[in-house]
Write a protein that holds these residues in place. Structure first.
Motif, PDB file in Angstrom:
ATOM      1  N   ARG A 190       0.833  -1.202   0.000  1.00 34.04           N
ATOM      2  CA  ARG A 190       0.000   0.000   0.000  1.00 34.04           C
ATOM      3  C   ARG A 190       0.870   1.255   0.000  1.00 34.04           C
ATOM      4  NH1 ARG A 190      -3.362   0.140   5.159  1.00 34.04           N
ATOM      5  NH2 ARG A 190      -3.778  -1.915   4.360  1.00 34.04           N
ATOM      6  N   ASP A 191       1.932   1.237   0.804  1.00 32.42           N
ATOM      7  CA  ASP A 191       2.839   2.383   0.862  1.00 32.42           C
ATOM      8  C   ASP A 191       3.607   2.546  -0.444  1.00 32.42           C
ATOM      9  OD1 ASP A 191       2.045   2.904   3.474  1.00 32.42           O
ATOM     10  OD2 ASP A 191       3.621   1.615   4.309  1.00 32.42           O
ATOM     11  N   GLN A 192       4.013   1.442  -1.028  1.00 32.07           N
ATOM     12  CA  GLN A 192       4.713   1.503  -2.309  1.00 32.07           C
ATOM     13  C   GLN A 192       3.794   2.030  -3.404  1.00 32.07           C
ATOM     14  OE1 GLN A 192       6.160  -2.470  -2.938  1.00 32.07           O
ATOM     15  NE2 GLN A 192       7.934  -2.172  -1.599  1.00 32.07           N
ATOM     16  N   ALA A 193       2.536   1.617  -3.393  1.00 30.89           N
ATOM     17  CA  ALA A 193       1.580   2.094  -4.396  1.00 30.89           C
ATOM     18  C   ALA A 193       1.314   3.585  -4.224  1.00 30.89           C
ATOM     19  CB  ALA A 193       0.273   1.311  -4.284  1.00 30.89           C
ATOM     20  N   ARG A 194       1.236   4.044  -2.974  1.00 23.84           N
ATOM     21  CA  ARG A 194       1.030   5.473  -2.713  1.00 23.84           C
ATOM     22  C   ARG A 194       2.220   6.289  -3.210  1.00 23.84           C
ATOM     23  NH1 ARG A 194       0.119   5.677   2.870  1.00 23.84           N
ATOM     24  NH2 ARG A 194      -1.997   5.023   2.405  1.00 23.84           N
ATOM     25  N   ALA A 195       3.425   5.793  -2.972  1.00 24.57           N
ATOM     26  CA  ALA A 195       4.628   6.487  -3.438  1.00 24.57           C
ATOM     27  C   ALA A 195       4.683   6.506  -4.966  1.00 24.57           C
ATOM     28  CB  ALA A 195       5.870   5.822  -2.862  1.00 24.57           C
ATOM     29  N   ALA A 196       4.297   5.401  -5.595  1.00 29.78           N
ATOM     30  CA  ALA A 196       4.300   5.344  -7.058  1.00 29.78           C
ATOM     31  C   ALA A 196       3.266   6.305  -7.639  1.00 29.78           C
ATOM     32  CB  ALA A 196       4.024   3.921  -7.528  1.00 29.78           C
ATOM     33  N   ALA A 197       2.090   6.381  -7.021  1.00 28.28           N
ATOM     34  CA  ALA A 197       1.047   7.296  -7.496  1.00 28.28           C
ATOM     35  C   ALA A 197       1.486   8.748  -7.335  1.00 28.28           C
ATOM     36  CB  ALA A 197      -0.257   7.046  -6.743  1.00 28.28           C
ATOM     37  N   ALA A 198       2.159   9.048  -6.239  1.00 27.64           N
ATOM     38  CA  ALA A 198       2.660  10.411  -6.036  1.00 27.64           C
ATOM     39  C   ALA A 198       3.714  10.754  -7.076  1.00 27.64           C
ATOM     40  CB  ALA A 198       3.231  10.559  -4.634  1.00 27.64           C
ATOM     41  N   SER A 225       5.248  13.695 -11.920  1.00 24.97           N
ATOM     42  CA  SER A 225       5.804  13.653 -13.274  1.00 24.97           C
ATOM     43  C   SER A 225       4.822  14.225 -14.294  1.00 24.97           C
ATOM     44  CB  SER A 225       6.178  12.221 -13.655  1.00 24.97           C
ATOM     45  OG  SER A 225       7.180  11.741 -12.809  1.00 24.97           O
ATOM     46  N   ALA A 226       3.550  13.869 -14.154  1.00 23.90           N
ATOM     47  CA  ALA A 226       2.532  14.373 -15.083  1.00 23.90           C
ATOM     48  C   ALA A 226       2.371  15.879 -14.952  1.00 23.90           C
ATOM     49  CB  ALA A 226       1.208  13.673 -14.835  1.00 23.90           C
ATOM     50  N   ALA A 227       2.369  16.385 -13.720  1.00 24.30           N
ATOM     51  CA  ALA A 227       2.228  17.825 -13.514  1.00 24.30           C
ATOM     52  C   ALA A 227       3.437  18.574 -14.056  1.00 24.30           C
ATOM     53  CB  ALA A 227       2.042  18.120 -12.026  1.00 24.30           C
ATOM     54  N   THR A 228       4.622  18.047 -13.832  1.00 23.93           N
ATOM     55  CA  THR A 228       5.839  18.689 -14.331  1.00 23.93           C
ATOM     56  C   THR A 228       5.866  18.703 -15.854  1.00 23.93           C
ATOM     57  OG1 THR A 228       7.016  17.957 -12.364  1.00 23.93           O
ATOM     58  CG2 THR A 228       8.348  18.626 -14.238  1.00 23.93           C
ATOM     59  N   ALA A 229       5.529  17.584 -16.470  1.00 26.35           N
ATOM     60  CA  ALA A 229       5.528  17.511 -17.924  1.00 26.35           C
ATOM     61  C   ALA A 229       4.468  18.430 -18.525  1.00 26.35           C
ATOM     62  CB  ALA A 229       5.294  16.070 -18.376  1.00 26.35           C
ATOM     63  N   PHE A 252       3.132  23.347 -21.440  1.00 25.53           N
ATOM     64  CA  PHE A 252       2.388  24.604 -21.510  1.00 25.53           C
ATOM     65  C   PHE A 252       3.329  25.787 -21.661  1.00 25.53           C
ATOM     66  CE2 PHE A 252       0.390  28.296 -19.433  1.00 25.53           C
ATOM     67  CZ  PHE A 252      -0.704  28.451 -20.276  1.00 25.53           C
ATOM     68  N   ALA A 253       4.442  25.776 -20.934  1.00 21.90           N
ATOM     69  CA  ALA A 253       5.416  26.867 -21.028  1.00 21.90           C
ATOM     70  C   ALA A 253       6.021  26.940 -22.425  1.00 21.90           C
ATOM     71  CB  ALA A 253       6.501  26.692 -19.977  1.00 21.90           C
ATOM     72  N   LEU A 254       6.344  25.801 -23.007  1.00 22.19           N
ATOM     73  CA  LEU A 254       6.890  25.799 -24.371  1.00 22.19           C
ATOM     74  C   LEU A 254       5.855  26.258 -25.384  1.00 22.19           C
ATOM     75  CD1 LEU A 254       8.988  22.509 -24.334  1.00 22.19           C
ATOM     76  CD2 LEU A 254       9.838  24.856 -24.352  1.00 22.19           C
TER      77      LEU A 254
END
Length: 53
Positions: free
Chosen positions: A19-27, A32-36, A41-43
């Motif tokens: 459960r903790d590993q899945a939470r870390a992977a989801a975060a 990554s999605a927000a950064t990309a 958008f900036a480009l």
């Protein structure tokens, strides 16, 4: 060269639960999605402003 042993032994941390590993992977995926998305958008904004100027 010393052969003395330390008095206190350190115990290894307990393994993470699935459960903790899945939470870390989801975060990580969300970050990554927000950064990309922000970078894309900036480009896009820079290319749009470059065509106007």
């Amino acid at each position: 060269m010393s052969t003395t042993q330390p008095w206190a032994r350190t115990t290894a941390a307990p393994p993470l639960r699935v459960r903790d590993q899945a939470r870390a992977a989801a975060a990580l995926i969300a970050f990554s999605a927000a950064t990309a998305s922000c970078l894309a958008f900036a480009l896009l904004l820079l290319t749009h402003l470059g065509r106007q100027g």
